[in-house]
Write a protein that holds these residues in place. Sequence first.
Motif, PDB file in Angstrom:
ATOM      1  N   ILE B  29      76.976  34.925  26.790  1.00  0.00           N
ATOM      2  CA  ILE B  29      75.687  35.574  27.024  1.00  0.00           C
ATOM      3  C   ILE B  29      74.623  34.982  26.112  1.00  0.00           C
ATOM      4  O   ILE B  29      73.417  35.223  26.297  1.00  0.00           O
ATOM      5  CB  ILE B  29      75.812  37.100  26.816  1.00  0.00           C
ATOM      6  N   SER B  30      75.067  34.191  25.145  1.00  0.00           N
ATOM      7  CA  SER B  30      74.161  33.681  24.107  1.00  0.00           C
ATOM      8  C   SER B  30      73.322  32.507  24.569  1.00  0.00           C
ATOM      9  O   SER B  30      73.281  31.453  23.936  1.00  0.00           O
ATOM     10  CB  SER B  30      74.965  33.313  22.858  1.00  0.00           C
ATOM     11  N   SER B  31      72.683  32.653  25.674  1.00  0.00           N
ATOM     12  CA  SER B  31      71.662  31.746  26.206  1.00  0.00           C
ATOM     13  C   SER B  31      71.182  32.387  27.500  1.00  0.00           C
ATOM     14  O   SER B  31      71.770  33.321  27.985  1.00  0.00           O
ATOM     15  CB  SER B  31      72.199  30.334  26.451  1.00  0.00           C
ATOM     16  N   PHE B  32      70.116  31.911  28.058  1.00  0.00           N
ATOM     17  CA  PHE B  32      69.537  32.438  29.290  1.00  0.00           C
ATOM     18  C   PHE B  32      68.902  33.821  29.067  1.00  0.00           C
ATOM     19  O   PHE B  32      69.046  34.447  28.024  1.00  0.00           O
ATOM     20  CB  PHE B  32      70.576  32.558  30.419  1.00  0.00           C
ATOM     21  N   TYR B  33      68.210  34.262  30.081  1.00  0.00           N
ATOM     22  CA  TYR B  33      67.657  35.603  30.152  1.00  0.00           C
ATOM     23  C   TYR B  33      68.547  36.408  31.090  1.00  0.00           C
ATOM     24  O   TYR B  33      69.088  35.874  32.049  1.00  0.00           O
ATOM     25  CB  TYR B  33      66.219  35.570  30.691  1.00  0.00           C
ATOM     26  N   TRP B  34      68.652  37.686  30.832  1.00  0.00           N
ATOM     27  CA  TRP B  34      69.539  38.558  31.604  1.00  0.00           C
ATOM     28  C   TRP B  34      68.728  39.737  32.117  1.00  0.00           C
ATOM     29  O   TRP B  34      68.119  40.463  31.345  1.00  0.00           O
ATOM     30  CB  TRP B  34      70.713  39.008  30.736  1.00  0.00           C
ATOM     31  N   GLU B  46      63.374  45.071  43.455  1.00  0.00           N
ATOM     32  CA  GLU B  46      62.416  45.422  42.411  1.00  0.00           C
ATOM     33  C   GLU B  46      62.976  44.978  41.066  1.00  0.00           C
ATOM     34  O   GLU B  46      64.049  45.414  40.658  1.00  0.00           O
ATOM     35  CB  GLU B  46      62.144  46.926  42.387  1.00  0.00           C
ATOM     36  N   TRP B  47      62.240  44.124  40.377  1.00  0.00           N
ATOM     37  CA  TRP B  47      62.641  43.662  39.047  1.00  0.00           C
ATOM     38  C   TRP B  47      62.388  44.775  38.042  1.00  0.00           C
ATOM     39  O   TRP B  47      61.300  45.353  38.007  1.00  0.00           O
ATOM     40  CB  TRP B  47      61.840  42.416  38.685  1.00  0.00           C
ATOM     41  N   ILE B  48      63.405  45.078  37.236  1.00  0.00           N
ATOM     42  CA  ILE B  48      63.290  46.156  36.252  1.00  0.00           C
ATOM     43  C   ILE B  48      62.920  45.605  34.884  1.00  0.00           C
ATOM     44  O   ILE B  48      62.041  46.135  34.192  1.00  0.00           O
ATOM     45  CB  ILE B  48      64.606  46.943  36.151  1.00  0.00           C
ATOM     46  N   GLY B  49      63.587  44.526  34.476  1.00  0.00           N
ATOM     47  CA  GLY B  49      63.306  43.967  33.171  1.00  0.00           C
ATOM     48  C   GLY B  49      64.366  42.963  32.767  1.00  0.00           C
ATOM     49  O   GLY B  49      65.392  42.825  33.431  1.00  0.00           O
ATOM     50  N   TYR B  50      64.066  42.252  31.673  1.00  0.00           N
ATOM     51  CA  TYR B  50      65.052  41.283  31.174  1.00  0.00           C
ATOM     52  C   TYR B  50      65.201  41.395  29.665  1.00  0.00           C
ATOM     53  O   TYR B  50      64.360  41.969  28.967  1.00  0.00           O
ATOM     54  CB  TYR B  50      64.693  39.857  31.564  1.00  0.00           C
ATOM     55  N   ILE B  51      66.303  40.823  29.190  1.00  0.00           N
ATOM     56  CA  ILE B  51      66.531  40.679  27.771  1.00  0.00           C
ATOM     57  C   ILE B  51      67.014  39.265  27.513  1.00  0.00           C
ATOM     58  O   ILE B  51      67.794  38.704  28.299  1.00  0.00           O
ATOM     59  CB  ILE B  51      67.534  41.726  27.228  1.00  0.00           C
ATOM     60  N   TYR B  52      66.538  38.669  26.440  1.00  0.00           N
ATOM     61  CA  TYR B  52      67.041  37.381  25.987  1.00  0.00           C
ATOM     62  C   TYR B  52      68.168  37.684  25.013  1.00  0.00           C
ATOM     63  O   TYR B  52      68.178  38.751  24.383  1.00  0.00           O
ATOM     64  CB  TYR B  52      65.922  36.587  25.331  1.00  0.00           C
ATOM     65  N   SER B  56      64.918  39.908  22.517  1.00  0.00           N
ATOM     66  CA  SER B  56      63.564  40.116  23.016  1.00  0.00           C
ATOM     67  C   SER B  56      63.613  40.589  24.468  1.00  0.00           C
ATOM     68  O   SER B  56      64.465  40.159  25.239  1.00  0.00           O
ATOM     69  CB  SER B  56      62.743  38.834  22.902  1.00  0.00           C
ATOM     70  N   THR B  57      62.695  41.482  24.801  1.00  0.00           N
ATOM     71  CA  THR B  57      62.716  42.117  26.120  1.00  0.00           C
ATOM     72  C   THR B  57      61.357  42.052  26.815  1.00  0.00           C
ATOM     73  O   THR B  57      60.323  41.823  26.180  1.00  0.00           O
ATOM     74  CB  THR B  57      63.125  43.598  26.006  1.00  0.00           C
ATOM     75  N   ASN B  58      61.384  42.279  28.123  1.00  0.00           N
ATOM     76  CA  ASN B  58      60.173  42.400  28.912  1.00  0.00           C
ATOM     77  C   ASN B  58      60.499  43.311  30.082  1.00  0.00           C
ATOM     78  O   ASN B  58      61.538  43.145  30.724  1.00  0.00           O
ATOM     79  CB  ASN B  58      59.713  41.035  29.424  1.00  0.00           C
ATOM     80  N   SER B  70      69.326  46.531  26.354  1.00  0.00           N
ATOM     81  CA  SER B  70      69.888  46.079  25.090  1.00  0.00           C
ATOM     82  C   SER B  70      71.007  45.073  25.351  1.00  0.00           C
ATOM     83  O   SER B  70      71.505  44.964  26.480  1.00  0.00           O
ATOM     84  CB  SER B  70      70.434  47.264  24.292  1.00  0.00           C
ATOM     85  N   VAL B  71      71.387  44.347  24.309  1.00  0.00           N
ATOM     86  CA  VAL B  71      72.433  43.338  24.439  1.00  0.00           C
ATOM     87  C   VAL B  71      73.440  43.483  23.328  1.00  0.00           C
ATOM     88  O   VAL B  71      73.083  43.837  22.200  1.00  0.00           O
ATOM     89  CB  VAL B  71      71.821  41.909  24.461  1.00  0.00           C
ATOM     90  N   ASP B  72      74.694  43.253  23.650  1.00  0.00           N
ATOM     91  CA  ASP B  72      75.776  43.230  22.662  1.00  0.00           C
ATOM     92  C   ASP B  72      76.488  41.886  22.824  1.00  0.00           C
ATOM     93  O   ASP B  72      77.355  41.731  23.685  1.00  0.00           O
ATOM     94  CB  ASP B  72      76.740  44.395  22.897  1.00  0.00           C
TER      95      ASP B  72
END
Lengths: 110, 117
Positions: B29-34, B46-52, B56-58, B70-72
């Motif tokens: 998971i340690s690359s790309f946006y998710w 419908e796009w909800i959001g992403y996390i790097y 970092s989020t949007n 969130s990411v683990d």
Amino acid sequence: QSVLTQPPSVSAAPGQKVTISCSGSSSNIGNNYVSWYQQLPGTSPKLLIYENDKRPSGIPDRFSGSQSGTSATLGITGLQTGDEADYYCGTWDTSLSAGVFGGGTQLTVL
Amino acid sequence: QVQLQESGPGLVKPSETLSLTCTVSGGSISSFYWSWIRQSPGKGLEWIGYIYYSGSTNYNPSLKSRVAVSVDTSKNQFSLNLSSVSAADTAVYYCARDDGTSAFDIWGQGTMVTVSS
């Protein structure tokens, strides 16, 4: 109401060609890459085209993409009954700071 | 190859919080946006959001006040929390990998979440 505008449906006969349009604005298609997705009934969307006109590995060259100004187009040649699906365009909208999709186009192969 | 799998409750009560997890297998998971993307019954995407992976989020402005992703990295998972849900949040929720140009090249199978008492 979707940010990107697609026709609700298109149809064509097997073996023929069809195009699906996706209209946006300078804040999305006009300044960001467009991608296209195929969603067969009951399945997850599948990436067909990225960066306006590139095909991922495994996607046949019957599928093509183009972009001009604030519009994009997906073309499908040699239509097969297996191409019957919903097709979505997507991109980033700089003003909204959000990913956006078209409302989807249902393709019927008559 | 990289695969994504969503997990979480299929039924959530109105006003409660919807929580889903996406497990990434076959790659880091340690690359790309998710991203999280949803599709209401019979409707479009419908796009909800992403996390790097860095955290970092949007988020979609229309959902921003209720969404947290969130990411683990230790578990190769990322998660979605959507608070104060209503029937309008009933949808199939997909997790997807974003190649950085808002092209979603890998998708999970999707999980149906129904908001109902």
